[in-house]
Enzyme design. Structure first.
Site, PDB file in Angstrom:
ATOM      1  N   ASP A 451      -1.130  -2.259   2.491  1.00 24.75           N
ATOM      2  CA  ASP A 451      -1.460  -1.953   1.106  1.00 24.75           C
ATOM      3  C   ASP A 451      -1.873  -0.485   1.046  1.00 24.75           C
ATOM      4  OD1 ASP A 451      -2.104  -2.446  -1.628  1.00 24.75           O
ATOM      5  OD2 ASP A 451      -4.219  -2.468  -1.048  1.00 24.75           O
ATOM      6  N   ASP A 684      -4.931  -8.442  -3.288  1.00 21.60           N
ATOM      7  CA  ASP A 684      -3.804  -8.692  -2.396  1.00 21.60           C
ATOM      8  C   ASP A 684      -3.994  -9.966  -1.578  1.00 21.60           C
ATOM      9  OD1 ASP A 684      -5.818  -7.818  -0.767  1.00 21.60           O
ATOM     10  OD2 ASP A 684      -4.796  -5.993  -0.101  1.00 21.60           O
TER      11      ASP A 684
END
Length: 822
Positions: A451, A684
C-alpha cells in the site's frame, strides 16, 4: 506509540469480520486478547499458562499407541496431548480420577514412591553421579582384583540403577496404565528387560544416557526461545498511583501516591514513573520528560525521547528523569501483555508439517512396536537367532528392543522446533507472527504488494493548499471573490475539519492539523455518513446556504472521482475534472475534493516516502527475487511520483477498496506461490485478508486490519519485511534439513541394531545423539538469515574467522601482560 490497537484477531474464514465477543479468549479478568487466525491453516489451540518447564515441550511429542489418556485431566491432560511429555513428575495428574494412571499414582503416593521419583527426576547431578558409577562398574572388570571385581560391579550397579530407574519405572507404569506407548515406555522396557537378560550394567547406561540427553535437549532448546517469562518477571507488579483531590491537577510539587497492583489501574488515572523503572501500562506523558528504551519490546535499539503528550507503551524502561504518565489502556490491553499473548499463541499454532508429523507419529509408533515384536518372535524361526542370546550371537528379544529404541521418532518430533525458534527470534525483533504456518506461506510467496500511503510513505500528510475550483463566484486562477464566510478557503477548511473530526484517515488528520490555531467559522454536523473508498457525506448547520440562510447545507468530501460523480450533468462533472487537471498546483500532490452546495474546493496534500524504503525494495527485488508492486487509491501522478522515489516499477493506481481486493486475489491466483500484502491497516483490511500473507504496521492499524493480518510489525516502518521473509525461508530450509537428518539417524541406528552389531547403550547413544543434532540444527534459526547457500557458507566462515581472531588477540594480550617486567 500505539501498538496492537485491536481488541481481538479474527479468524480468516471471513475476510474482514472481527469475531463476536463471545468467541474471544480472555487471559485475566474480563479483558479480551487476540485470537489467532484459523481459516488458512489450522485450528486454534487452547492457550496454556506458562510453567517452569523448558520450551522443549513445544516440540517433543508423545507417540500414542492406544487411545489417549484416561487418568490425566485438566491442564496436565492437555499438556500431554499438546506437548507430549509423558506425565513428567505427574504433578498435574488427577490422582482422584478413575483412569489406570491415576490408580498407579495413588498407590505410588501412598507408599512414598512418587516423592522419591520427583526428587530424582531429570536432575543433572543425579544423572551424572549415576553415569559415573556405571562407568566405574564397567571398569571394575579390568582394574579390580579378579576375586572381587564381580561383587564390586554388582554393588555399583545396585547403587546407580535406582538413581535413574525409579522415576523411569514410575513414568512407564503410569503411561502403560493409561494406554500410552511412547519413547519413555520403550526406554524403560529395554532397560529393565536388560536386567532379566543378564545385562543390568547395559540397561543402567541406557537410562543414564537417555536422561542426560533429554536434559541436554531441554537446555539447548531453551536457549533457542524468546522467553516471554522474562518479560513477565521483569515487569513491575505494582504501580505508583497518584492521588488528587477534586479537580486539582497533578503536580510534581505536591505528589502523593499509593502503591497498587498494575491490574487495578484504570484508564484516565495518573501514575508516577521514576528513573530506572518500567512503565507498567500504556499511557501518555502528562508531566515531565525522559529517555526510554523499548528494545526488549520491538527490537528498536535507539533510545526514544518522550515529553508531554507523547505516547509510551507498557514495558518501556525509563532511563532517566521522572514522569507523570496518564493511563490510556488497562493492563489486559497493554502492549506488553499483547506481545506475550501473541508470542505464546504463535508458538502453539502448528504448521502443516508439524500437524502431519503428529498424525504420522501415531501410526508410526504402532508400526515400530509391531516390527519390534516381529523381530523378537520371528527372528529365531527365520534367521536362527537365539531368543535370549549367548556369547556368540545377540538374541532376537535384544535385537527387537534395540529396534524399538532406535526407531523411536524423537528426532522427527523435534524437527519442527525451528518454527518456534524462528517465531521467538522474530518476536525479539518486534515482528509478531500468528503461528508457524505463516512461515511456510511466506517462504512460498513469489510476489509482494505494498500500500502507498502510510506504508511506503510516512502517512503524515500536510495540507499545502486549498483551491476553489468550481461553483464559486468569480473563480479566477484558483482564487474567488467572497462568496463564502469569511472567505472560501476558510469556510472550506472549517467544513472539512468538522466532517473529519475523530477520523483516523491520513487525509482527515491532515485537515484537522491544518485547522489548528486558525480562526474559522463555527460549523456543526447534523448528520453524517461514511462511504468507504469514496469519502464522507454530511448535513451541516452554520454554513450560509445559497438559497436560504436558515437552510441546512449538504456537504461531501472525498476523492475527485467521487465528488465529480455527485454532479449528474456530464458537462458539469467533466468541468470539475478539467479544473482539477488544470490546477495551479499541478498533479504531483495528493488531492481531495470538498463539495458544499454545488461549490467544489480542492485540497492539496504532500506525503513524503519513508527513509530506507528504497533499500528495502532493492533487497526484495535482488535478494528475494520477488515481483514487487504498489497498490493505491491515489491518482496516477501522485502514485508515479512515490513509485519513482522508492524504485517500484509496477504501479496500480486509482483503486477503490473492492478493486484493490480483486487485484490481490488475481495476483495471488496468477503468480503461483501466493502474494504478500503489506499495509498500514487503514482502509486495506479486505486486501490484507485476501492475500496469502498479510503484514500490517501495528502502531497505526485499525482493529479489523490487526485482526485479519498474519504478521504484525511493531516498529513503525517496513524495514523488518526483508528480515521476516528471509527468516521464513531459512526456517523452512532448516525444518527440511532436520527431517532428513532425523530419518538418517533412525535408519543408521535401527539397521545395525537389528543385525546385532550394536549394543543397547550404543543404540541409545546414536538415537539421542541424532535428536541432539536436530535440536542444534533447529536453533540455527536464531542466526541472522541469509538468502542463499553461498551467503550461509560465507556467514559461517566469517563467524569462524571472528572467533579465532578474538581468541588470538586474547592470547596475545595475555602473553604481553605476562612478559612485561615489573
Amino acid at each position: 506509540m500505539q501498538l496492537l490497537t485491536a481488541p481481538a484477531f479474527a479468524s480468516s474464514g471471513a475476510a474482514t469480520a472481527v469475531p463476536p465477543p463471545a468467541r474471544r479468549l480472555r487471559l485475566s479478568g474480563a479483558s479480551p486478547f487476540p485470537q489467532p487466525r484459523r481459516g488458512r491453516c489450522c485450528s486454534r489451540p487452547k492457550l496454556l499458562p506458562l510453567t517452569p518447564r523448558s520450551p522443549l515441550h513445544l516440540a517433543r511429542r508423545s507417540l500414542l499407541f492406544a487411545p489417549r489418556a484416561h487418568g490425566c485431566s485438566g491442564h496436565h491432560h492437555h499438556h500431554q496431548q499438546q506437548h507430549g511429555h509423558c506425565c513428567h513428575g505427574h504433578r498435574g495428574l488427577d490422582v482422584h480420577g478413575a483412569g489406570g494412571g491415576a490408580a498407579v499414582m495413588r498407590v505410588a503416593r501412598a507408599i512414598g514412591l512418587a516423592g522419591v521419583a520427583d526428587a530424582l527426576r531429570e536432575r543433572v547431578q543425579v544423572c551424572c553421579v549415576s553415569f559415573g558409577l556405571l562407568l566405574a562398574a564397567a571398569a571394575c572388570l579390568h582394574v579390580a582384583p579378579p576375586g572381587s571385581a564381580r561383587h564390586l560391579q554388582a554393588a555399583l550397579v545396585a547403587v546407580a540403577y535406582p538413581l535413574v530407574g525409579v522415576s523411569s519405572a514410575l513414568d512407564a507404569l503410569v503411561n502403560i496404565a493409561d494406554g500410552r506407548i511412547n519413547i519413555h515406555v520403550l526406554m524403560a522396557l529395554a532397560a529393565f528387560a536388560s536386567i532379566f537378560m543378564g545385562n543390568a550394567l547395559e540397561g543402567g547406561l541406557l537410562l543414564a544416557m537417555f536422561n542426560l540427553a533429554h536434559i541436554a535437549e531441554e537446555y539447548f532448546t531453551s536457549k533457542s526461545m524468546f522467553d516471554v517469562r522474562e518479560l513477565k518477571e521483569n515487569h513491575p507488579e505494582f504501580a505508583l498511583l497518584l492521588e488528587k483531590s477534586g479537580e486539582e491537577s497533578v503536580q510534581f510539587s505536591n505528589l502523593s501516591y499509593t502503591k497498587v497492583p498494575v491490574h487495578d489501574l484504570e484508564v484516565g488515572s495518573h501514575i508516577l514513573v521514576r528513573a530506572g523503572e518500567a512503565v507498567p501500562v500504556d499511557g501518555e506523558v502528562y508531566q515531565g520528560s525522559s529517555t526510554v528504551t523499548i528494545e526488549h519490546l520491538t527490537g528498536e535499539t535507539k533510545p526514544l525521547e518522550r515529553t508531554v503528550g507523547d505516547a509510551i507503551p507498557g514495558g518501556a524502561r525509563n532511563l532517566e528523569g521522572m514522569m507523570i504518565v496518564k493511563v490510556t489502556k488497562s493492563w489486559e490491553d497493554s502492549t506488553l501483555n499483547r506481545i506475550v499473548q501473541l508470542t505464546e499463541e504463535g508458538q502453539l499454532i502448528k504448521p502443516k508439517l508439524q500437524r502431519w508429523l503428529d498424525e504420522f507419529g501415531e501410526y508410526y509408533s504402532r508400526v515400530v512396536v509391531v516390527l519390534s515384536l516381529a523381530v523378537a518372535l520371528l527372528g529365531p524361526l527365520l534367521f536362527k537367532w537365539p531368543l535370549f542370546g549367548n556369547s556368540v550371537c545377540r538374541g532376537s528379544i535384544y535385537r527387537g528392543l534395540g529396534l524399538m529404541v532406535a526407531a523411536s521418532p524423537c528426532a522427527l518430533a523435534v524437527a519442527p522446533l525451528a518454527y518456534a525458534t524462528a517465531i521467538s527470534s522474530l518476536a525479539s525483533k518486534g515482528i509478531l507472527l500468528k503461528g508457524g504456518h505463516v512461515l511456510d506461506a511466506l517462504s512460498a510467496c513469489q510476489s509482494i504488494a505494498f500500500d502507498k500511503t502510510g506504508t511506503l510513505t510516512t502517512g503524515k500528510l500536510t495540507c499545502k493548499a486549498i483551491e476553489p475550483i468550481h461553483g464559486h463566484l468569480g473563480v479566477t486562477n484558483g482564487h474567488s471573490d467572497s462568496c463564502c464566510t469569511p472567505n472560501c478557503e476558510s469556510e472550506a477548511l472549517a467544513v472539512a475539519a468538522a466532517m473529519e473530526k475523530g477520523t483516523t484517515h491520513p487525509i482527515g488528520r491532515a485537515v484537522l492539523d491544518h485547522s489548528v490555531g486558525k480562526e474559522l467559522p463555527a460549523v456543526a454536523v447534523e448528520s453524517f455518513e461514511c462511504l468507504p473508498g469514496r469519502g464522507v457525506a454530511a448535513t451541516l448547520s452554520g454554513v450560509k446556504a445559497r438559497n436560504n440562510e436558515n437552510e441546512l447545507s449538504e456537504a461531501s468530501i472525498g476523492s475527485v472521482d467521487y465528488i465529480s460523480s455527485l454532479y449528474r450533468s456530464n458537462g458539469e462533472s467533466e468541468q470539475i475534472k478539467q479544473a482539477v487537471r488544470s490546477s495551479a498546483y499541478g498533479p504531483e500532490f495528493v488531492q481531495a475534493a470538498l463539495s458544499v452546495d454545488k461549490k467544489v474546493t480542492l485540497f492539496h496534500f504532500e506525503d513524503e516516502p519513508r527513509s530506507g524504503v528504497c533499500e528495502v525494495i532493492s533487497t526484495l527485488r535482488e535478494k528475494a527475487k520477488l515481483r514487487i508492486m504498489m497498490l493505491t487509491g491515489d491518482h496516477e501522478s501522485s502514485a508515479q511520483r512515490v513509485a519513482k522515489a522508492v524504485c517500484i516499477d509496477e504501479v496500480h493506481f486509482s483503486l477503490k477498496p473492492e478493486e484493490k481486493l480483486n487485484k490481490v486475489k488475481a495476483v495471488s491466483r496468477e503468480g503461483g506461490g501466493g502474494l504478500i500484502m503489506v499495509g498500514d491497516g487503514i482502509n486495506d483490511a479486505p486486501a490484507l485478508a485476501a492475500a496469502t500473507v498479510g503484514m500490517v504496521l501495528a502502531q497505526r492499524a485499525s482493529a479489523t486490519a490487526v485482526a485479519v493480518a498474519d504478521v504484525l510489525l511493531l516498529q513503525d516502518n517496513i524495514c523488518g519485511v526483508p528480515f521476516c521473509i528471509a527468516k521464513a525461508r531459512q526456517t523452512t530450509s532448516l525444518v527440511k534439513q532436520s527431517v532428513a537428518l532425523a530419518l538418517t539417524c533412525i535408519v543408521f541406528a535401527a539397521l545395525p541394531s537389528v543385525l546385532g552389531f550394536l549394543p543397547l547403550w550404543l543404540t541409545v547413544l546414536l538415537h539421542e545423539g541424532g535428536t541432539l543434532l536436530v535440536c542444534l540444527n533447529s536453533i540455527r534459526a536464531l542466526n541472522a538469515p541469509t538468502w542463499s547457500l553461498v551467503d550461509d557458507i560465507q556467514q559461517l566462515l566469517d563467524g569462524l574467522r571472528n572467533y579465532f581472531s578474538s581468541k588470538f588477540k586474547s592470547s596475545s594480550s595475555n602473553y604481553v601482560t605476562n612478559t612485561v617486567p615489573l
